[in-house]
Design an enzyme around this catalytic site. Structure first.
Site, PDB file in Angstrom:
ATOM      1  N   CYS A   1      33.721  31.704  45.667  1.00 34.67           N
ATOM      2  CA  CYS A   1      34.773  31.820  44.353  1.00 34.67           C
ATOM      3  C   CYS A   1      36.083  31.375  44.804  1.00 34.67           C
ATOM      4  CB  CYS A   1      34.953  33.068  43.797  1.00 34.67           C
ATOM      5  SG  CYS A   1      35.847  33.239  42.240  1.00 34.67           S
TER       6      CYS A   1
ATOM      7  N   HIS B   1      27.891  33.789  37.048  1.00 33.06           N
ATOM      8  CA  HIS B   1      29.396  33.939  38.114  1.00 33.06           C
ATOM      9  C   HIS B   1      30.518  33.804  36.966  1.00 33.06           C
ATOM     10  CE1 HIS B   1      31.852  33.451  41.698  1.00 33.06           C
ATOM     11  NE2 HIS B   1      32.520  32.938  40.552  1.00 33.06           N
ATOM     12  N   GLU B   2      30.290  32.559  36.398  1.00 29.86           N
ATOM     13  CA  GLU B   2      31.547  32.316  35.583  1.00 29.86           C
ATOM     14  C   GLU B   2      31.701  33.095  34.360  1.00 29.86           C
ATOM     15  OE1 GLU B   2      33.641  30.249  36.960  1.00 29.86           O
ATOM     16  OE2 GLU B   2      32.218  29.489  38.224  1.00 29.86           O
TER      17      GLU B   2
ATOM     18  N   HIS C   1      33.407  36.328  35.197  1.00 32.30           N
ATOM     19  CA  HIS C   1      35.134  36.306  35.259  1.00 32.30           C
ATOM     20  C   HIS C   1      35.671  36.634  33.760  1.00 32.30           C
ATOM     21  CE1 HIS C   1      36.049  34.335  38.895  1.00 32.30           C
ATOM     22  NE2 HIS C   1      35.288  33.433  38.866  1.00 32.30           N
TER      23      HIS C   1
HETATM   24 NI    NI Z   1      34.687  32.413  40.719  1.00 32.46          NI
END
Ligand code: NI
Length: 180
Positions: free
Chosen positions: A101, A143-144, A147
Site C-alpha cells: 500500500c 483493498h481500495e 480504505h
Molecule cells: Ni492501499
C-alpha cells in the site's frame, strides 16, 4: 492535474469512514479523479483511494492498462474508477496473497480476500457500473474499498508473522523480487 502527497498509516484521515459522492460531475470530484490518476501513476500504485490523498470521499481508482513494476506477476488491469462502491462476495471461497500500500511504504503483508465478488458503483461519469471480479483485480478492489472504511491492510493480516519489509521478504524467499 497534479501529483499529491500520499498520507501514511497513522494519519487520522486514513482511519475515517469516507462520505459518499453526491454529484459525480462536480468539478471538485473530476479534479479529484485527475489527482488520483496522476498520483497513482507517479508512485506505480496498483490502485489509490481518495482518503490516501487527504479527501475523505468514496472514490477509488485502480489499474493503468499497463504492467505494474511493483506487482510484476499481476495481470494488466484497465483503468477503473469507482464511486460509492458496494461489494458482495460470490460464494465463500477466499485466497491469501501478499499486498502492499502506498500508505504503508516499504512493507508487504499477507491478507485473505474473497476470491470472487460482485461490485456495484458509479463510474467516472456517474453511470451505474456492475462487474463480477476475481483474483488479483478482486483483491485490489477489496483493498481500495477498505480504505473508504478506514481500514489498512495491516489490520487484516493472516498472521502477524506474514508482514515485513519488502527487502527482507524477498531475501528470505517469501515474496518474489520486486524491482524498484
Ligand atoms: Ni492501499
Amino acid at each position: 492535474m497534479s501529483i499529491q502527497n500520499v498520507l501514511r498509516m497513522g494519519h487520522p484521515i486514513l482511519q475515517q469512514l469516507a462520505r459518499p459522492v453526491r454529484d459525480a460531475s462536480a468539478p471538485e470530484i473530476q479534479q479529484l479523479i485527475h489527482d488520483l490518476r496522476d498520483t497513482m501513476r507517479a508512485h506505480h500504485g496498483a490502485g489509490l483511494a481518495a482518503p490516501q490523498i487527504g479527501q475523505s470521499v468514496q472514490v477509488v481508482i485502480y489499474g493503468t492498462g499497463a504492467p505494474n513494476p511493483r506487482y510484476p506477476e499481476a495481470p494488466t488491469i484497465a483503468e477503473t474508477i469507482l464511486m460509492n462502491p458496494s461489494l458482495e462476495p460470490i460464494g465463500t471461497e477466499t485466497e491469501s496473497g501478499w499486498e502492499g500500500c502506498l500508505s504503508v511504504p516499504g512493507l508487504r503483508g499477507e491478507v485473505r480476500r474473497w476470491k470472487r465478488l460482485r461490485i456495484q458503483a458509479l463510474d467516472s461519469r456517474g453511470q451505474e457500473l456492475e462487474r463480477v471480479l476475481e483474483g488479483f483485480e478482486a483483491r485490489v478492489v477489496q483493498h481500495e474499498c477498505d480504505h473508504l472504511n478506514g481500514i489498512l491492510f495491516p489490520q487484516k493480516l493472516t498472521s502477524n508473522q506474514r508482514f515485513g519489509y519488502i527487502e527482507e521478504l524477498i531475501t528470505s524467499g517469501q515474496i518474489p523480487a520486486v524491482p524498484g
